[in-house]
Design an enzyme around this catalytic site. Sequence first.
Site, PDB file in Angstrom:
ATOM      1  N   HIS A  12       1.770 -16.397   0.634  1.00 23.67           N
ATOM      2  CA  HIS A  12       1.226 -15.193   1.265  1.00 23.67           C
ATOM      3  C   HIS A  12      -0.259 -15.384   1.586  1.00 23.67           C
ATOM      4  O   HIS A  12      -0.764 -14.872   2.591  1.00 23.67           O
ATOM      5  CB  HIS A  12       1.378 -13.987   0.347  1.00 23.67           C
ATOM      6  CG  HIS A  12       2.721 -13.340   0.384  1.00 23.67           C
ATOM      7  ND1 HIS A  12       3.217 -12.701   1.509  1.00 23.67           N
ATOM      8  CD2 HIS A  12       3.672 -13.219  -0.578  1.00 23.67           C
ATOM      9  CE1 HIS A  12       4.421 -12.212   1.240  1.00 23.67           C
ATOM     10  NE2 HIS A  12       4.722 -12.521  -0.016  1.00 23.67           N
ATOM     11  N   ASP A  59       7.473 -10.621   3.411  1.00 28.79           N
ATOM     12  CA  ASP A  59       8.420  -9.813   2.639  1.00 28.79           C
ATOM     13  C   ASP A  59       8.968  -8.751   3.575  1.00 28.79           C
ATOM     14  O   ASP A  59       8.191  -8.025   4.212  1.00 28.79           O
ATOM     15  CB  ASP A  59       7.719  -9.131   1.458  1.00 28.79           C
ATOM     16  CG  ASP A  59       7.186 -10.115   0.442  1.00 28.79           C
ATOM     17  OD1 ASP A  59       7.637 -11.276   0.422  1.00 28.79           O
ATOM     18  OD2 ASP A  59       6.304  -9.719  -0.350  1.00 28.79           O
ATOM     19  N   GLU A  71      13.825 -13.396  -5.254  1.00 21.96           N
ATOM     20  CA  GLU A  71      13.472 -12.201  -4.485  1.00 21.96           C
ATOM     21  C   GLU A  71      14.233 -12.207  -3.154  1.00 21.96           C
ATOM     22  O   GLU A  71      13.964 -13.054  -2.306  1.00 21.96           O
ATOM     23  CB  GLU A  71      11.960 -12.148  -4.205  1.00 21.96           C
ATOM     24  CG  GLU A  71      11.105 -12.074  -5.447  1.00 21.96           C
ATOM     25  CD  GLU A  71       9.609 -12.151  -5.144  1.00 21.96           C
ATOM     26  OE1 GLU A  71       9.245 -12.450  -3.985  1.00 21.96           O
ATOM     27  OE2 GLU A  71       8.805 -11.918  -6.065  1.00 21.96           O
ATOM     28  N   HIS A 101      11.842 -12.037   0.115  1.00 24.42           N
ATOM     29  CA  HIS A 101      10.750 -12.985   0.364  1.00 24.42           C
ATOM     30  C   HIS A 101      11.247 -14.215   1.130  1.00 24.42           C
ATOM     31  O   HIS A 101      12.226 -14.847   0.744  1.00 24.42           O
ATOM     32  CB  HIS A 101      10.132 -13.421  -0.960  1.00 24.42           C
ATOM     33  CG  HIS A 101       8.998 -14.395  -0.797  1.00 24.42           C
ATOM     34  ND1 HIS A 101       7.673 -14.014  -0.870  1.00 24.42           N
ATOM     35  CD2 HIS A 101       8.991 -15.731  -0.556  1.00 24.42           C
ATOM     36  CE1 HIS A 101       6.902 -15.072  -0.675  1.00 24.42           C
ATOM     37  NE2 HIS A 101       7.690 -16.135  -0.481  1.00 24.42           N
TER      38      HIS A 101
END
Length: 252
Positions: free
Chosen positions: A160, A167, A232, A235
Amino acid sequence: MKKYLILLLAISFWSCESKMNEQTATGYDIYENEIADIGGEQFKIVHKVGELEQSLIDAGLVDIEVIIPEIYVDLKYSTTDNFFGKDVYGELDRCYLQPVVSEMLKKSHEKLQADHPDLTFLIYDGVRPQSVQQILWDNLDKPDSIKPLYVANPQIGGLHNFGVAVDLTLSNAETGKVLDMGTGYDYFGYPAYPDREEQMLKEGKITKEQIANREILREVMKHGGFTGIGSEWWHFNAFSRKEAAEKFGMVK
């Protein structure tokens, strides 16, 4: 979703062109060449660019809604609706990514629209500057030894921080209502793990329909060149950590 800060300026005529970034005399940047008709008069939409957002623009990142106008954005770290319960982005409520990553996401969105025209993306997070990562790190009430399980060390940086991770989820294109993915964003636990879906299904923690929704997201993101992670469902990475470090500098 968090409302954009907008200023409406009356105009007599305005041609329909793509979105642009035009500085006005009032210090506001025009991001949307969209016209609102109010009381028979036309208005163009602008929003104030804060210090953080300007730093992202100066770093060469792009507003994803300029590239894909049809998506929704709900930056969770620009609200208190996140696992920290704090707003760490302040005025920033638009998602920025590296230009090449934005084009990859556009390719994924085109695949989604082709296969599921009633759906679109809802973005939760894109680039996360190192300065913000430091705030998250400092405020996470966990021992330093286990903090990396929740937040990347800002001195090392996560994807990120390079602007190459996103996301997101799927939502109804007309209403913005999100599809049921089995858990919310930033849920820490096995029901959010793609790697544990078969187990969670057997245990009744998630359903076949929820997995099917995740599969749609994974399929279209793979089409754009993204890879997911095992813990996740929301993600996706455009590059590896090594590639990101070689191609891009960390966004400060």
